[in-house]
Design a protein around this motif. Sequence first.
Motif, PDB file in Angstrom:
ATOM      1  N   MET A 155      -1.611   3.656   7.611  1.00 14.39           N
ATOM      2  CA  MET A 155      -2.167   2.650   6.700  1.00 14.39           C
ATOM      3  C   MET A 155      -2.015   1.251   7.280  1.00 14.39           C
ATOM      4  O   MET A 155      -2.884   0.392   7.105  1.00 14.39           O
ATOM      5  CB  MET A 155      -1.499   2.748   5.330  1.00 14.39           C
ATOM      6  CG  MET A 155      -1.864   3.997   4.556  1.00 14.39           C
ATOM      7  SD  MET A 155      -1.416   3.920   2.802  1.00 14.39           S
ATOM      8  CE  MET A 155       0.361   3.871   2.893  1.00 14.39           C
ATOM      9  N   ALA A 156      -0.915   1.012   7.986  1.00 14.39           N
ATOM     10  CA  ALA A 156      -0.718  -0.299   8.614  1.00 14.39           C
ATOM     11  C   ALA A 156      -1.800  -0.572   9.653  1.00 14.39           C
ATOM     12  O   ALA A 156      -2.300  -1.701   9.776  1.00 14.39           O
ATOM     13  CB  ALA A 156       0.666  -0.373   9.253  1.00 14.39           C
ATOM     14  N   ILE A 157      -2.188   0.456  10.391  1.00 17.19           N
ATOM     15  CA  ILE A 157      -3.255   0.311  11.377  1.00 17.19           C
ATOM     16  C   ILE A 157      -4.569  -0.017  10.671  1.00 17.19           C
ATOM     17  O   ILE A 157      -5.322  -0.904  11.090  1.00 17.19           O
ATOM     18  CB  ILE A 157      -3.389   1.582  12.221  1.00 17.19           C
ATOM     19  CG1 ILE A 157      -2.151   1.749  13.110  1.00 17.19           C
ATOM     20  CG2 ILE A 157      -4.658   1.548  13.077  1.00 17.19           C
ATOM     21  CD1 ILE A 157      -2.057   3.095  13.795  1.00 17.19           C
ATOM     22  N   GLY A 158      -4.854   0.690   9.581  1.00 17.94           N
ATOM     23  CA  GLY A 158      -6.070   0.409   8.816  1.00 17.94           C
ATOM     24  C   GLY A 158      -6.086  -1.006   8.272  1.00 17.94           C
ATOM     25  O   GLY A 158      -7.112  -1.697   8.302  1.00 17.94           O
ATOM     26  N   ARG A 215      -0.882  -0.986  -4.672  1.00 18.07           N
ATOM     27  CA  ARG A 215      -2.091  -0.166  -4.734  1.00 18.07           C
ATOM     28  C   ARG A 215      -1.828   1.124  -3.950  1.00 18.07           C
ATOM     29  O   ARG A 215      -1.094   1.126  -2.977  1.00 18.07           O
ATOM     30  CB  ARG A 215      -3.300  -0.901  -4.148  1.00 18.07           C
ATOM     31  CG  ARG A 215      -3.782  -2.070  -5.004  1.00 18.07           C
ATOM     32  CD  ARG A 215      -4.343  -1.574  -6.322  1.00 18.07           C
ATOM     33  NE  ARG A 215      -4.853  -2.641  -7.169  1.00 18.07           N
ATOM     34  CZ  ARG A 215      -4.143  -3.244  -8.124  1.00 18.07           C
ATOM     35  NH1 ARG A 215      -2.872  -2.890  -8.303  1.00 18.07           N
ATOM     36  NH2 ARG A 215      -4.680  -4.171  -8.872  1.00 18.07           N
ATOM     37  N   ASN A 216      -2.441   2.215  -4.371  1.00 18.64           N
ATOM     38  CA  ASN A 216      -2.226   3.506  -3.713  1.00 18.64           C
ATOM     39  C   ASN A 216      -3.159   3.673  -2.527  1.00 18.64           C
ATOM     40  O   ASN A 216      -4.378   3.770  -2.690  1.00 18.64           O
ATOM     41  CB  ASN A 216      -2.444   4.658  -4.705  1.00 18.64           C
ATOM     42  CG  ASN A 216      -1.308   4.781  -5.699  1.00 18.64           C
ATOM     43  OD1 ASN A 216      -0.147   4.760  -5.317  1.00 18.64           O
ATOM     44  ND2 ASN A 216      -1.649   4.893  -6.980  1.00 18.64           N
ATOM     45  N   GLY A 217      -2.574   3.720  -1.341  1.00 16.71           N
ATOM     46  CA  GLY A 217      -3.353   3.913  -0.124  1.00 16.71           C
ATOM     47  C   GLY A 217      -3.473   5.365   0.287  1.00 16.71           C
ATOM     48  O   GLY A 217      -4.223   5.707   1.207  1.00 16.71           O
ATOM     49  N   GLU A 218      -2.704   6.256  -0.369  1.00 16.38           N
ATOM     50  CA  GLU A 218      -2.785   7.710  -0.151  1.00 16.38           C
ATOM     51  C   GLU A 218      -2.533   8.113   1.302  1.00 16.38           C
ATOM     52  O   GLU A 218      -3.020   9.144   1.761  1.00 16.38           O
ATOM     53  CB  GLU A 218      -4.152   8.233  -0.601  1.00 16.38           C
ATOM     54  CG  GLU A 218      -4.444   8.032  -2.072  1.00 16.38           C
ATOM     55  CD  GLU A 218      -3.531   8.862  -2.969  1.00 16.38           C
ATOM     56  OE1 GLU A 218      -3.221  10.014  -2.583  1.00 16.38           O
ATOM     57  OE2 GLU A 218      -3.121   8.370  -4.029  1.00 16.38           O
ATOM     58  N   PHE A 219      -1.791   7.294   2.063  1.00 21.37           N
ATOM     59  CA  PHE A 219      -1.521   7.562   3.481  1.00 21.37           C
ATOM     60  C   PHE A 219      -2.813   7.648   4.294  1.00 21.37           C
ATOM     61  O   PHE A 219      -2.860   8.306   5.334  1.00 21.37           O
ATOM     62  CB  PHE A 219      -0.703   8.843   3.676  1.00 21.37           C
ATOM     63  CG  PHE A 219       0.704   8.737   3.158  1.00 21.37           C
ATOM     64  CD1 PHE A 219       1.480   7.629   3.435  1.00 21.37           C
ATOM     65  CD2 PHE A 219       1.251   9.758   2.396  1.00 21.37           C
ATOM     66  CE1 PHE A 219       2.778   7.529   2.961  1.00 21.37           C
ATOM     67  CE2 PHE A 219       2.563   9.666   1.917  1.00 21.37           C
ATOM     68  CZ  PHE A 219       3.321   8.546   2.199  1.00 21.37           C
ATOM     69  N   SER A 220      -3.864   6.989   3.840  1.00 21.47           N
ATOM     70  CA  SER A 220      -5.168   7.041   4.481  1.00 21.47           C
ATOM     71  C   SER A 220      -5.474   5.727   5.192  1.00 21.47           C
ATOM     72  O   SER A 220      -5.385   4.652   4.584  1.00 21.47           O
ATOM     73  CB  SER A 220      -6.253   7.330   3.442  1.00 21.47           C
ATOM     74  OG  SER A 220      -7.536   7.002   3.921  1.00 21.47           O
ATOM     75  N   GLU A 221      -5.862   5.811   6.452  1.00 22.67           N
ATOM     76  CA  GLU A 221      -6.248   4.614   7.193  1.00 22.67           C
ATOM     77  C   GLU A 221      -7.464   3.952   6.553  1.00 22.67           C
ATOM     78  O   GLU A 221      -7.526   2.722   6.413  1.00 22.67           O
ATOM     79  CB  GLU A 221      -6.553   4.981   8.643  1.00 22.67           C
ATOM     80  CG  GLU A 221      -6.912   3.800   9.523  1.00 22.67           C
ATOM     81  CD  GLU A 221      -7.150   4.197  10.973  1.00 22.67           C
ATOM     82  OE1 GLU A 221      -7.537   3.313  11.760  1.00 22.67           O
ATOM     83  OE2 GLU A 221      -6.965   5.386  11.309  1.00 22.67           O
ATOM     84  N   LEU A 222      -8.448   4.759   6.141  1.00 19.84           N
ATOM     85  CA  LEU A 222      -9.655   4.218   5.515  1.00 19.84           C
ATOM     86  C   LEU A 222      -9.353   3.555   4.189  1.00 19.84           C
ATOM     87  O   LEU A 222      -9.841   2.455   3.901  1.00 19.84           O
ATOM     88  CB  LEU A 222     -10.680   5.342   5.326  1.00 19.84           C
ATOM     89  CG  LEU A 222     -11.979   4.947   4.614  1.00 19.84           C
ATOM     90  CD1 LEU A 222     -12.715   3.867   5.396  1.00 19.84           C
ATOM     91  CD2 LEU A 222     -12.874   6.181   4.421  1.00 19.84           C
ATOM     92  N   LEU A 258       0.850  -1.184   0.000  1.00 22.60           N
ATOM     93  CA  LEU A 258       0.000   0.000   0.000  1.00 22.60           C
ATOM     94  C   LEU A 258       0.890   1.239   0.000  1.00 22.60           C
ATOM     95  O   LEU A 258       1.529   1.566   1.001  1.00 22.60           O
ATOM     96  CB  LEU A 258      -0.920  -0.016   1.228  1.00 22.60           C
ATOM     97  CG  LEU A 258      -1.800  -1.268   1.352  1.00 22.60           C
ATOM     98  CD1 LEU A 258      -2.721  -1.150   2.559  1.00 22.60           C
ATOM     99  CD2 LEU A 258      -2.604  -1.507   0.084  1.00 22.60           C
ATOM    100  N   ALA A 259       0.954   1.896  -1.148  1.00 21.22           N
ATOM    101  CA  ALA A 259       1.837   3.047  -1.346  1.00 21.22           C
ATOM    102  C   ALA A 259       1.179   4.319  -0.832  1.00 21.22           C
ATOM    103  O   ALA A 259      -0.017   4.368  -0.539  1.00 21.22           O
ATOM    104  CB  ALA A 259       2.170   3.189  -2.831  1.00 21.22           C
ATOM    105  N   GLY A 260       1.985   5.383  -0.740  1.00 17.99           N
ATOM    106  CA  GLY A 260       1.499   6.666  -0.243  1.00 17.99           C
ATOM    107  C   GLY A 260       0.888   7.512  -1.339  1.00 17.99           C
ATOM    108  O   GLY A 260       0.307   6.998  -2.293  1.00 17.99           O
ATOM    109  N   LYS A 261       1.030   8.821  -1.208  1.00 18.42           N
ATOM    110  CA  LYS A 261       0.424   9.741  -2.165  1.00 18.42           C
ATOM    111  C   LYS A 261       1.184   9.755  -3.478  1.00 18.42           C
ATOM    112  O   LYS A 261       2.409   9.698  -3.501  1.00 18.42           O
ATOM    113  CB  LYS A 261       0.392  11.161  -1.589  1.00 18.42           C
ATOM    114  CG  LYS A 261      -0.606  11.344  -0.456  1.00 18.42           C
ATOM    115  CD  LYS A 261      -0.676  12.794  -0.027  1.00 18.42           C
ATOM    116  CE  LYS A 261      -1.731  12.986   1.051  1.00 18.42           C
ATOM    117  NZ  LYS A 261      -3.091  12.722   0.566  1.00 18.42           N
TER     118      LYS A 261
END
Length: 329
Positions: free
Chosen positions: A250-253, A220-227, A190-193
Amino acid sequence: MVSIKDVAKHAGVAISTVSKVLNDYPNVSEETKKKVNEAVAELNFVPNSVAAALSSKQSGRVALLINLSNVSQAIDEINMQYIVGAIGQATELNLDVITIFYSMIKHKNIDEVIRYLQSQSITGLVIFGMSKEDKVLHRLIETQIFRVVVVDAPIVNTETSSVWIDQEKAQFDVAKKTVLENKGRSILYLAGKKNGYVTDGRLKGIRRLAEEMKLTLLIRNGEFSELQARNLTFRYAKNKDIVVCASDLMAIGAMKALTEMDIFRPVCGFDGITLMGYAGKQMNTVRQDFKRIASVAVIELKRLLNGGEGQQIVLDYKLVRMKYLDIIY
């Protein structure tokens, strides 16, 4: 001018509570920290320590340019550590320092930004959170009118230095540790922005690991978002052995999603934020010392102001396994 009383009222807490949060006191709940820091961001409040520096007779004036857009608990924690580290070091170096938020200049063109900074008697800047899309900031650096230190972006010229960790190596190291510990062969990453310098470096690290260890890699782009991380984990993690995340949030999500799915997959993060310790599971992560990074950036800016030439400074990091006891001692 916004006062600490305004922040307290906006957050629905006591003035003393705001002070505790701003000064990083222990025994303040994460929920309270979030309320206060969101109020600080929404009101564009400048902490008293900054105001005090403004009123002093110190020599030299520099600006901390910080991006508080899309504030989350994790990003906010990092920004507060940056501010504390930078202001503390500026005080030691007898530098007059002010804080400027991106929201204050984002609608200005390059000439307006230059005039604004000059009207504040700014001679140097430390820029935090800069992306490839920040065109005005890129042009500002290219003019070389101001001495600049950029944190987490590899931009160097005669008047500009860069301070960060080796993002590629750090991502490679933490992911490899997790793979070896769990004997996984396939990774959901899960990548960042997009268009972020940090994201680019970390992507290079995970791709190099996959190539060297002959791993199956889905990015996949996780956008630094937990959701966003939670949703992507629900969708893709079942068929992967390990989930590697480009941030702790993101790891917490991802971990919360795996718990809801009632399946186990090793998860690792990046940054070493306090919130990671409350996730309920131990996870590998890269711990960055954000206060030290900001402190080094101010020291480097002072060197530039004294006539030094720009350079790249790469700081160290630690691989840690975050757990609850790590953050309450």
